[in-house]
Design a protein around this motif. Structure first.
Motif, PDB file in Angstrom:
ATOM      1  N   LEU A   3      42.673  41.711  52.515  1.00 22.56           N
ATOM      2  CA  LEU A   3      43.948  42.356  52.176  1.00 22.56           C
ATOM      3  C   LEU A   3      44.668  41.574  51.086  1.00 22.56           C
ATOM      4  O   LEU A   3      45.238  42.163  50.156  1.00 22.56           O
ATOM      5  N   ARG A   4      44.615  40.248  51.177  1.00 24.36           N
ATOM      6  CA  ARG A   4      45.244  39.403  50.160  1.00 24.36           C
ATOM      7  C   ARG A   4      44.566  39.586  48.802  1.00 24.36           C
ATOM      8  O   ARG A   4      45.233  39.716  47.775  1.00 24.36           O
ATOM      9  N   ASP A   5      43.241  39.605  48.800  1.00 28.62           N
ATOM     10  CA  ASP A   5      42.506  39.786  47.545  1.00 28.62           C
ATOM     11  C   ASP A   5      42.817  41.144  46.915  1.00 28.62           C
ATOM     12  O   ASP A   5      42.973  41.253  45.686  1.00 28.62           O
ATOM     13  N   ALA A   6      42.892  42.176  47.758  1.00 26.70           N
ATOM     14  CA  ALA A   6      43.187  43.516  47.239  1.00 26.70           C
ATOM     15  C   ALA A   6      44.587  43.573  46.642  1.00 26.70           C
ATOM     16  O   ALA A   6      44.805  44.189  45.591  1.00 26.70           O
ATOM     17  N   SER A   7      45.547  42.923  47.290  1.00 31.30           N
ATOM     18  CA  SER A   7      46.921  42.937  46.776  1.00 31.30           C
ATOM     19  C   SER A   7      47.020  42.158  45.465  1.00 31.30           C
ATOM     20  O   SER A   7      47.748  42.562  44.549  1.00 31.30           O
ATOM     21  N   GLU A   8      46.289  41.057  45.350  1.00 31.73           N
ATOM     22  CA  GLU A   8      46.312  40.287  44.106  1.00 31.73           C
ATOM     23  C   GLU A   8      45.616  41.047  42.983  1.00 31.73           C
ATOM     24  O   GLU A   8      46.021  40.964  41.817  1.00 31.73           O
TER      25      GLU A   8
END
Length: 436
Positions: free
Chosen positions: A177-182
């Motif tokens: 989720l963090r990678d997708a948001s970044e």
């Protein structure tokens, strides 16, 4: 047919004859058309840039920050559970257990808030599915934690199940989720840059063309009608210059400011959030080592994470993410030196446990005086938190500056070019009257 051809030729000759009103009408029409295109293009693109800046500041960046905070909060939740297991049943450590329980509950609320925020701000089905998956894994984890805290002597076994759920299910999902948001944040920046370049191109090409037309019309009128200066055309020229140059400057400045805000503030802030999560998980490895009766895996895992935080073997080393172009080396070294103090505490605790001094090892882990692990970790985390808060504040200020800079620019071209479109016919009205 010959009559039609001859009439067409006659009209064409009249149109290109410099002394005819047709030539003047053509010049005015082209000038007004260029002004209209500049008005429409610049207004729409400026509005688009404003919207993309809003998306970065109000959606993409907060989503990335929320995802980073979620990963950190999950890591600390498990660290607090490890502390509770380690201090359970020891009246002398009741204060440490109460503190761990309170922190666990605080992080649990933080996780719930982050997940709720992520769910409401998700823009794709994949993101919503990822959040729902996280909620499912979180329910399983909390069940394992409840079993751990109520299992008595069997608590270490249940805790192993809980921490496995965290590391095998929760944290990988949170990282995705963090990678997708970044990635969404990077895409938002890239999209804004494309619009910015297009807007600058429109301002230069159409603005330059309009200036050439206005100046050429001024010169032609001066020569043809012996008028040295046309006030209306002069006003239109000044308005065009007053629109095009500031528009280009605003576009370039906001691009530079946002780029600096991302590179100097937002990216370091996100990397610091990641580093904090790693450090909390590493600190939990110290507790896990004692809970598991000196399982070497946890000591090895701690050493890997510590190497990352110390900058010796990690892609996101703490000296890099904690510092930045405007931070002195002393501040970065200070963070690293504080972590290294905790790493020495870890090694001391491992040595005490290896010597069979479990009570002393637990005391060194939970103690609150300088040289104890709990004190040194809090001292380290305060330094990281201070830098992270400064980075976040810097980014917020940059977004406010850019929003202020862009204020009104969706309307300014409409006003300026609207006046130009009015002034051009006014400038030639008397010249047309001479042909009546």
């Amino acid at each position: 047919m010959p009559a039609v051809i001859e009439a067409t030729r006659t009209m064409a000759r009249r149109a290109v004859r410099p002394e005819t009103p047709a030539r003047l009408r053509l010049w005015v029409a082209v000038t007004i058309l260029t002004a209209t295109l500049l008005l429409a293009g610049l207004s729409l693109l400026m509005a688009r840039v404003q919207d993309q800046v809003r998306i970065i500041g109000d959606e993409a960046a907060p989503q990335a920050a929320t995802a980073a905070d979620l990963y950190f909060a999950l890591s600390d939740m498990d660290a607090q559970v490890a502390r509770m297991v380690l201090t359970a049943g020891d009246d002398a450590l009741a204060g440490s257990q109460i503190d761990a329980l309170g922190t666990y509950q605080e992080r649990s609320r933080q996780v719930d808030a982050d997940l709720q925020k992520s769910l409401t701000t998700s823009t794709t089905e994949a993101d919503r599915a990822a959040v729902l998956t996280l909620l499912d894994h979180l329910a399983v984890y909390r069940e394992r934690v409840w079993q751990t805290l109520t299992a008595g002597d069997a608590a270490p076994g249940y805790y192993t199940q809980a921490t496995n759920t965290l590391h095998l299910d929760l944290l990988p999902a949170a990282q995705a989720l963090r990678d997708a948001s970044e990635q969404r944040l990077s895409d938002a920046y890239a999209g804004k840059r494309v619009t910015q370049v297009l807007a600058v191109t429109v301002a230069i090409v159409l603005g330059g063309a309009l200036l050439v037309l206005l100046i050429a019309l001024q010169v032609w009128l001066a020569r043809r009608f012996r008028r040295v200066l046309n006030p209306a055309l002069l006003g239109a020229t000044v308005l065009t210059v007053g629109l095009v140059l500031p528009a280009i400057a605003v576009l370039v400045l906001q691009g530079q400011r946002l780029g600096e805000a991302r590179d100097d503030s937002l990216t370091p802030f996100l990397r610091l959030s990641q580093a904090r999560a790693v450090s909390y998980d590493a600190a939990a490895d110290t507790s896990r080592y004692l809970i598991s009766s000196r399982l070497a895996y946890y000591d090895d895992d701690f050493k890997k994470k510590s190497a990352c935080l110390s900058g010796t073997d990690c892609e996101t080393a703490l000296p890099v993410v904690a510092g930045g172009p405007d931070v002195s080396p002393f501040e970065s070294d200070q963070v690293v030196s504080r972590w290294q103090a905790y790493a020495r505490d870890h090694q001391k605790i491992v040595a005490l446990a290896a010597a069979g001094k479990n009570d002393e090892a637990i005391g060194a882990l939970t103690g609150i005086k300088r040289g104890d692990a709990a004190f040194d970790f809090t001292y380290y985390d305060a330094a990281v938190g201070e830098i992270a808060a400064a980075r976040k504040a810097d980014f917020d200020r940059a977004m406010d500056d850019v929003s202020t800079l862009m204020t009104g620019w969706a309307v300014i071209p409409l006003v300026a070019m609207g006046l130009v479109i009015v002034l051009v016919p006014v400038a030639v009205r008397k010249r047309f009257a001479e042909y009546r």
